[in-house]
Design a protein around this motif. Structure first.
Motif, mmCIF file in Angstrom:
data_model
loop_
_atom_site.group_PDB
_atom_site.id
_atom_site.type_symbol
_atom_site.label_atom_id
_atom_site.label_comp_id
_atom_site.label_asym_id
_atom_site.label_seq_id
_atom_site.Cartn_x
_atom_site.Cartn_y
_atom_site.Cartn_z
ATOM 1 N N UNK A 1 37.408 38.340 48.197
ATOM 2 C CA UNK A 1 37.609 36.948 48.594
ATOM 3 C C UNK A 1 38.416 36.778 49.886
ATOM 4 N N UNK A 2 37.866 37.236 50.998
ATOM 5 C CA UNK A 2 38.502 37.002 52.299
ATOM 6 C C UNK A 2 38.345 35.531 52.681
ATOM 7 N N UNK A 3 39.438 34.891 53.059
ATOM 8 C CA UNK A 3 39.410 33.489 53.475
ATOM 9 C C UNK A 3 40.162 33.319 54.790
ATOM 10 N N UNK A 4 39.667 32.436 55.620
ATOM 11 C CA UNK A 4 40.332 32.153 56.889
ATOM 12 C C UNK A 4 41.417 31.111 56.677
ATOM 13 N N UNK A 5 42.609 31.383 57.212
ATOM 14 C CA UNK A 5 43.741 30.463 57.105
ATOM 15 C C UNK A 5 43.916 29.691 58.402
ATOM 16 N N UNK A 6 43.953 30.413 59.519
ATOM 17 C CA UNK A 6 44.020 29.780 60.832
ATOM 18 C C UNK A 6 43.413 30.742 61.849
ATOM 19 N N UNK A 7 43.574 30.457 63.111
ATOM 20 C CA UNK A 7 42.913 31.239 64.157
ATOM 21 C C UNK A 7 43.239 32.724 64.089
ATOM 22 N N UNK A 8 44.470 33.061 63.720
ATOM 23 C CA UNK A 8 44.898 34.457 63.729
ATOM 24 C C UNK A 8 45.280 34.986 62.348
ATOM 25 N N UNK A 9 44.961 34.238 61.300
ATOM 26 C CA UNK A 9 45.372 34.652 59.962
ATOM 27 C C UNK A 9 44.245 34.485 58.950
ATOM 28 N N UNK A 10 44.050 35.521 58.143
ATOM 29 C CA UNK A 10 43.145 35.477 57.002
ATOM 30 C C UNK A 10 43.945 35.910 55.777
ATOM 31 N N UNK A 11 43.355 35.760 54.621
ATOM 32 C CA UNK A 11 43.983 36.271 53.413
ATOM 33 C C UNK A 11 42.898 36.805 52.484
ATOM 34 N N UNK A 12 43.282 37.735 51.619
ATOM 35 C CA UNK A 12 42.360 38.267 50.620
ATOM 36 C C UNK A 12 43.137 38.536 49.343
ATOM 37 N N UNK A 13 42.415 38.735 48.264
ATOM 38 C CA UNK A 13 43.035 38.909 46.955
ATOM 39 C C UNK A 13 42.875 40.350 46.488
ATOM 40 N N UNK A 14 43.944 40.903 45.911
ATOM 41 C CA UNK A 14 43.864 42.230 45.305
ATOM 42 C C UNK A 14 43.279 42.064 43.908
ATOM 43 N N UNK A 15 42.031 42.473 43.747
ATOM 44 C CA UNK A 15 41.346 42.305 42.467
ATOM 45 C C UNK A 15 41.873 43.268 41.418
ATOM 46 N N UNK A 16 42.003 44.542 41.788
ATOM 47 C CA UNK A 16 42.505 45.535 40.838
ATOM 48 C C UNK A 16 43.007 46.754 41.592
ATOM 49 N N UNK A 17 43.892 47.489 40.944
ATOM 50 C CA UNK A 17 44.403 48.748 41.486
ATOM 51 C C UNK A 17 44.784 49.631 40.310
ATOM 52 N N UNK A 18 44.480 50.914 40.404
ATOM 53 C CA UNK A 18 44.856 51.831 39.332
ATOM 54 C C UNK A 18 45.290 53.164 39.920
ATOM 55 N N UNK A 19 46.277 53.758 39.284
ATOM 56 C CA UNK A 19 46.744 55.086 39.658
ATOM 57 C C UNK A 19 45.790 56.099 39.048
ATOM 58 N N UNK A 20 45.349 57.067 39.842
ATOM 59 C CA UNK A 20 44.387 58.049 39.340
ATOM 60 C C UNK A 20 44.957 59.466 39.374
ATOM 61 N N UNK A 21 46.291 59.580 39.354
ATOM 62 C CA UNK A 21 46.891 60.904 39.182
ATOM 63 C C UNK A 21 46.407 61.474 37.854
ATOM 64 N N UNK A 22 46.058 62.743 37.818
ATOM 65 C CA UNK A 22 45.689 63.338 36.534
ATOM 66 C C UNK A 22 46.620 64.485 36.163
ATOM 67 N N UNK A 23 47.806 64.461 36.741
ATOM 68 C CA UNK A 23 48.819 65.451 36.387
ATOM 69 C C UNK A 23 50.154 64.761 36.203
ATOM 70 N N UNK A 24 50.977 65.337 35.368
ATOM 71 C CA UNK A 24 52.323 64.832 35.193
ATOM 72 C C UNK A 24 53.291 65.598 36.074
ATOM 73 N N UNK A 25 54.516 65.702 35.625
ATOM 74 C CA UNK A 25 55.535 66.437 36.378
ATOM 75 C C UNK A 25 55.367 67.934 36.143
#
Length: 357
Positions: A141-165
């Motif tokens: 969802x990229x949206x224009x705010x003004x001449x030099x500014x846009x905004x977008x939404x972070x839909x999802x993010x996940x950590x994909x590390x498959x190892x511990x310490x």
């Protein structure tokens, strides 16, 4: 822009892919794998990122269509394809922690954070402590705010590390969380030409405004994690073929290092360890190059690569199984399986470079 800042902005993105990231530990002079799977050397086709990518085309195409429709609906002239021309970095400057990521044409992203503390040592880890994180997700969802500014939404993010310490080669490795997109929801996009007077002073600090020769307008595209008031710098992304070739060379150097370890191995356990590391390096190299092909080739080229890749995966796994036949199980069977798997995977990485122009 100062020479120091310009050089920093133009350097190649060094994403720490924690699944098998390559870390050059100061003073040791060799590459180390950030991720490892312990004593389990069983290779499952479904567990490799490239295998999941290979079978996933419908969702990606749908995501691209959805992104295009959303962008048009908001009358935005900026697209994810535009944002995919850059790499993004959040850091405190040379020598410190860093969080880097790339955005793809469908709005998906992939990146990694790393930090080190060579003063945090112990009897089992005299070479210090290394913090790592690999992550992926989607913007929308990229949206224009003004001449030099846009905004977008972070839909999802996940950590994909498959190892511990864990501890390896005198270094303690500790998994952590993303930094650049921590607690993110709305991401502002500042375009070149935006008046610096309209940018918050804290954000100016994060995007190194004080390191630029001019102070009136923004010179490079920047992102802002609104919730944390953190600025994220951008710089021109490498050409796809150049990116793939450069990373292939890096992974090949690490692969060859473990090949030397294999030739010097005194026990079967050492052989298993060396060949397991070769599998991790070759798999990550394949994953990296496949992502570049997926997002930087036309439909006909990608479909051709996809068909060949599916058959190659079957052939590789069958060859690796066949290599174990003479040992009828046991540790040497594992060594032969790993060696065949890793050799064929690294060879395939080199072949895939031919799909990129």
């Amino acid at each position: 822009m100062s020479k120091r800042h310009k050089k920093r902005m133009q350097r190649r993105i060094s994403i720490v892919l924690i699944a098998v990231a390559l870390v050059l530990v100061a003073g040791c002079g060799v590459y180390f794998l950030v991720n490892r799977s312990g004593a389990d050397t069983t290779v499952d086709e479904e567990s490799t990122y490239n295998t999941k990518d290979v079978g996933d085309t419908t969702d990606t195409n749908k995501a691209e269509n959805d992104t295009t429709e959303t962008t048009k609906a908001n009358d935005s002239t900026l697209t994810f394809e535009d944002l995919a021309k850059y790499s993004y970095s959040f850091s405190i400057g040379a020598g410190g922690w860093e969080d880097d990521f790339n955005i793809n044409k469908d709005g998906s992203f992939h990146g990694g954070y790393h930090d080190s503390d060579m003063g945090d040592i112990g009897d089992e880890y005299p070479n210090g402590t290394f913090y790592y994180c690999e992550y992926e997700g989607h913007f929308e969802n990229i949206q224009k705010v003004d001449e030099y500014t846009y905004k977008m939404h972070l839909k999802d993010i996940k950590v994909i590390n498959n190892m511990g310490e864990y501890i390896e080669d005198g270094v303690k490795y500790i998994p952590t969380n993303p930094n650049a997109l921590s607690n993110a929801d709305e991401i502002d996009i500042y375009m070149p030409g935006k008046p610096v007077s309209e940018i918050d002073e804290e954000v100016q600090h994060w995007i190194f405004i004080d390191a630029q020769d001019q102070q009136d307008t923004l010179e490079n595209l920047a992102l802002v994690n609104v919730n944390e008031n953190q600025g994220i710098t951008s710089y021109e992304r490498m050409a796809p073929k150049e990116d793939a070739e450069s990373n292939y060379k890096t992974y090949k150097e690490s692969y060859d290092y473990y090949a030397d370890q294999l030739s010097e191995a005194a026990t079967i356990a050492d052989m298993v360890e060396a060949t397991s590391n070769q599998i991790r390096v070759s798999d990550e190299c394949l994953n990296y190059i496949w992502r570049i092909i997926k997002y930087n080739t036309d439909e006909a080229t990608f479909n051709k690569a996809l068909e060949e890749q599916r058959q190659w995966l079957k052939d590789r796994d069958a060859s690796a199984e066949k290599a174990t036949a003479e040992h009828d199980g046991g540790s040497m069977a594992t060594v032969d399986y790993n060696d065949t798997y890793a050799t064929m995977t690294m060879d395939r990485c080199k072949e895939l470079l031919n799909y990129l122009k």
